[in-house]
Design an enzyme around this catalytic site. Structure first.
Site: not given
Length: 315
Positions: A151-152, A154, A229, A231, A260, A278, A280
């Protein structure tokens, strides 16, 4: 005479065009023999352009004796040896920007897409199947629980958006956040069991590697969805493939992967997986901001002025 720079990977096309206008550009990714190109230009290259995710190896830093600046399109997180660069007197710059809202938007987009089965519905219509029968129903978001890992900034933006869809929010992290009333689960398995959709939004670090494993996916259950979303390394990819194949979870929306741009063929073939490359922070607005800052950093450096966004600076 234009300064010579080495661009390691493709970047935003308008930014690359500006670089080619102002500098003598060598494109490493187009070289038939990249090592031979590095050797050829090593006596003249003064700057390197790379991305935050691609970074620059210590070996390449050492191979360019005239290197003065490494300009990153984005921000490197452990992908550039800052101590080595500083020891060599090489300036390293990034392009700080605010990606929170765009990444959160994509997380919700993937959530809606995988739960409401939007990509499958698109293929259903394009294949001309609508006239033959109704499309099978998806899962509504309202009244469901969105569990967020991390819960940072983002994670909080995702929570706000999930609430707008009528979802309840709870979260897991290394510690409780005292400034929020969202229910906190110190045990990730308990959070997964409580969630209808589990969203991975934490930082990749050794302790979060394979954090979402078979046990967590089993707790999420056959009606649960996973969205990542953050890593690829945070989710055990093989365990996820097995859970999807065996229908132990209902679906997954993924913007990140272990290797990736490689995506396992079995995962790519799964109908219940929604996959993105990727993206985002891949919005025109962010790309333009990053490009502008990268160009400003290079111009300042080659004009003998302080760069705007230096990282790893001594002192």
């Amino acid at each position: 005479m234009k300064p010579e720079i080495l661009v390691l990977v493709p970047i935003y096309a308008p930014t690359l065009a500006a670089l080619e206008r102002d500098y003598t550009v060598h494109k490493l990714w187009t070289a038939r023999d990249p090592d031979a190109l590095v050797k050829e230009v090593s006596v003249s290259v003064r700057g390197v352009v790379t991305t935050g995710s691609s970074g620059m190896s210590g070996g390449l830093i050492e191979a360019l004796p005239r290197l003065e600046i490494i300009a990153c399109f984005g921000t490197p997180h452990g992908t550039v040896d800052l101590a080595l660069a500083r020891g060599r007197g090489v300036t390293v710059t990034n392009t700080p920007d605010f990606i929170t809202n765009d990444v959160a938007d994509l997380a919700i987009g993937l959530m809606v897409a995988v739960m409401r089965r939007i990509p499958q519905a698109d293929r259903f219509v394009r294949a001309g199947k609508w006239a033959a029968g109704l499309f099978s129903p998806g899962t509504g978001l309202g009244g469901k629980t969105c569990g967020i890992i991390g819960l940072g900034a983002i994670g909080r933006a995702i929570a706000k958006r999930a609430e707008a869809f009528g979802m309840s929010v709870c979260y897991h992290g290394p510690r409780r956040k005292e400034d929020t009333a969202y229910p906190y689960y110190p045990d990730l398995e308990s959070l997964a069991r409580e969630s209808n959709c589990l969203v991975v939004a934490c930082t990749a670090m050794p302790e979060t590697r394979n954090l979402v494993n078979a046990r967590i996916l089993d707790a999420l259950g056959p009606d649960g969805f996973l969205v990542n979303i953050a890593r690829g390394s945070i989710v055990d990819e093989q365990a996820l493939i097995a859970a999807l194949r065996e229908k132990r979870i209902a679906g997954a929306g993924l913007d990140v992967f272990w290797d990736e741009p490689g995506v396992p063929a079995e995962l790519a073939a799964m109908e219940q997986a929604v996959l993105a490359p990727h993206i985002g922070s891949t919005t025109r607005e962010i790309r333009e901001e990053r490009g502008s800052k990268l160009l400003e950093n290079l111009r300042a450096h080659f004009a003998g002025q302080p760069v705007l966004n230096q990282i790893g600076k001594a002192g």
